[in-house]
Design a protein around this motif. Sequence first.
Motif, mmCIF file in Angstrom:
data_model
loop_
_atom_site.group_PDB
_atom_site.id
_atom_site.type_symbol
_atom_site.label_atom_id
_atom_site.label_comp_id
_atom_site.label_asym_id
_atom_site.label_seq_id
_atom_site.Cartn_x
_atom_site.Cartn_y
_atom_site.Cartn_z
ATOM 1 N N ALA A 189 -15.252 -12.826 -29.878
ATOM 2 C CA ALA A 189 -15.930 -13.577 -28.816
ATOM 3 C C ALA A 189 -16.328 -14.971 -29.284
ATOM 4 N N ALA A 190 -16.265 -15.203 -30.597
ATOM 5 C CA ALA A 190 -16.566 -16.537 -31.129
ATOM 6 C C ALA A 190 -15.423 -17.519 -30.910
ATOM 7 N N ASN A 191 -14.243 -17.010 -30.567
ATOM 8 C CA ASN A 191 -13.078 -17.868 -30.375
ATOM 9 C C ASN A 191 -13.255 -18.735 -29.125
ATOM 10 N N GLN A 192 -13.251 -20.043 -29.301
ATOM 11 C CA GLN A 192 -13.552 -20.954 -28.198
ATOM 12 C C GLN A 192 -12.438 -21.008 -27.153
ATOM 13 N N PRO A 215 -22.620 -14.339 -25.786
ATOM 14 C CA PRO A 215 -23.746 -14.552 -26.708
ATOM 15 C C PRO A 215 -23.454 -15.679 -27.683
ATOM 16 N N PRO A 216 -24.476 -16.274 -28.268
ATOM 17 C CA PRO A 216 -24.263 -17.324 -29.272
ATOM 18 C C PRO A 216 -23.502 -16.759 -30.467
ATOM 19 N N LEU A 217 -22.912 -17.648 -31.237
ATOM 20 C CA LEU A 217 -22.049 -17.228 -32.334
ATOM 21 C C LEU A 217 -22.769 -16.314 -33.321
ATOM 22 N N MET A 218 -24.063 -16.499 -33.519
ATOM 23 C CA MET A 218 -24.809 -15.682 -34.478
ATOM 24 C C MET A 218 -24.848 -14.209 -34.078
#
Length: 349
Positions: A274-277, A297-300
């Motif tokens: 999900a971190a993949n932009q 959600p935020p990357l963290m």
Amino acid sequence: MALILGIESSCDETAAAVIDSDGASLATRVVAQIIASQDEAHRPYGGVVPEIAARAHVEVLSPLIGRVLAQAGLRLDQMDAIAATAGPGLIGGVMVGLVTGKALAMAAGKPLIGVNHLEGHALSPRLADPTLDYPYLLLLVSGGHCQILEVRGVGQYRRLATTIDDALGEAFDKTAKILGLGYPGGPAVERLAREGDAKAVPLPRPLLGSAEPHFSFAGLKSAVMRAKLAGVHRDADIAAAFQQAAIDCVIDRLRGAIVRTSGMTALVVAGGVAANQALRGALETSANEAGLRLVAPPLMLCTDNAAMIGWAGAERLALGLIDPLDMAARPRWPLDAAAEAVRGAGVKG
């Protein structure tokens, strides 16, 4: 106010966090968190070595918990519950975290909450976005899992799709290995893809347009290998073509799932991928087309972390869902136990 100590050790991150369930925002809900990565230990092997991971958790976890409590300015006896990942995951690592959670719960006289790691991911968007209500449609994408689920409440999940072979994150990691990009592979592929032309390398889109609801990425991974061995394509073009093909497959499967559901409050994505932009951008477009808002959600909170485990523990504690101290660690633990059996490697989800 409920204060929860969260512990995560299911794979190659050792993490602890203190969660305040009454916080009005992410910044106030996550009182403290520390994540110890094992990337350097596993990098020479190009992937996670379970025995190395388990030993690292043993060495790091106890002092890390002490540090996170000190960072929060709180004591163990001030916690309202101890939440620890109880599965699924690499069983050695899961046992380290769960046994530690049991010991702390017994020593402090606090409830133990054994958290399904996947439920931690599934509920993490609610930690970041207090306005997110049930039910919502969840795309859960990580190194070990690729699923679409209806999230109707804590412990209430209906699986609509899963992978029949590789998970999406696994496909990214294997593509990185083929291209010699090192470990961890997902971020490396995404960076290289920005320099490439996604149309320069013809790659397949497995099951695209099919009535089959599930994912398949093994064929795509094999096509990447053939493209590399051909020796006529730039690595950046292969990375870009792979990423676009994978995203096209995800969006196609997701559109089918949206048609089969109703009453969803949002489209939600969670898990490491999900971190993949580029994926987030495609999901934003799909959500808009379906009249849904996208919650990411935020990357963290995308990669494995203890904040999501603490938050899942807080949601379960609010419903009175606590666990006995003799609960067992589980290497496999599906969110939807009633879902149909899936052929191939998909059974691990």
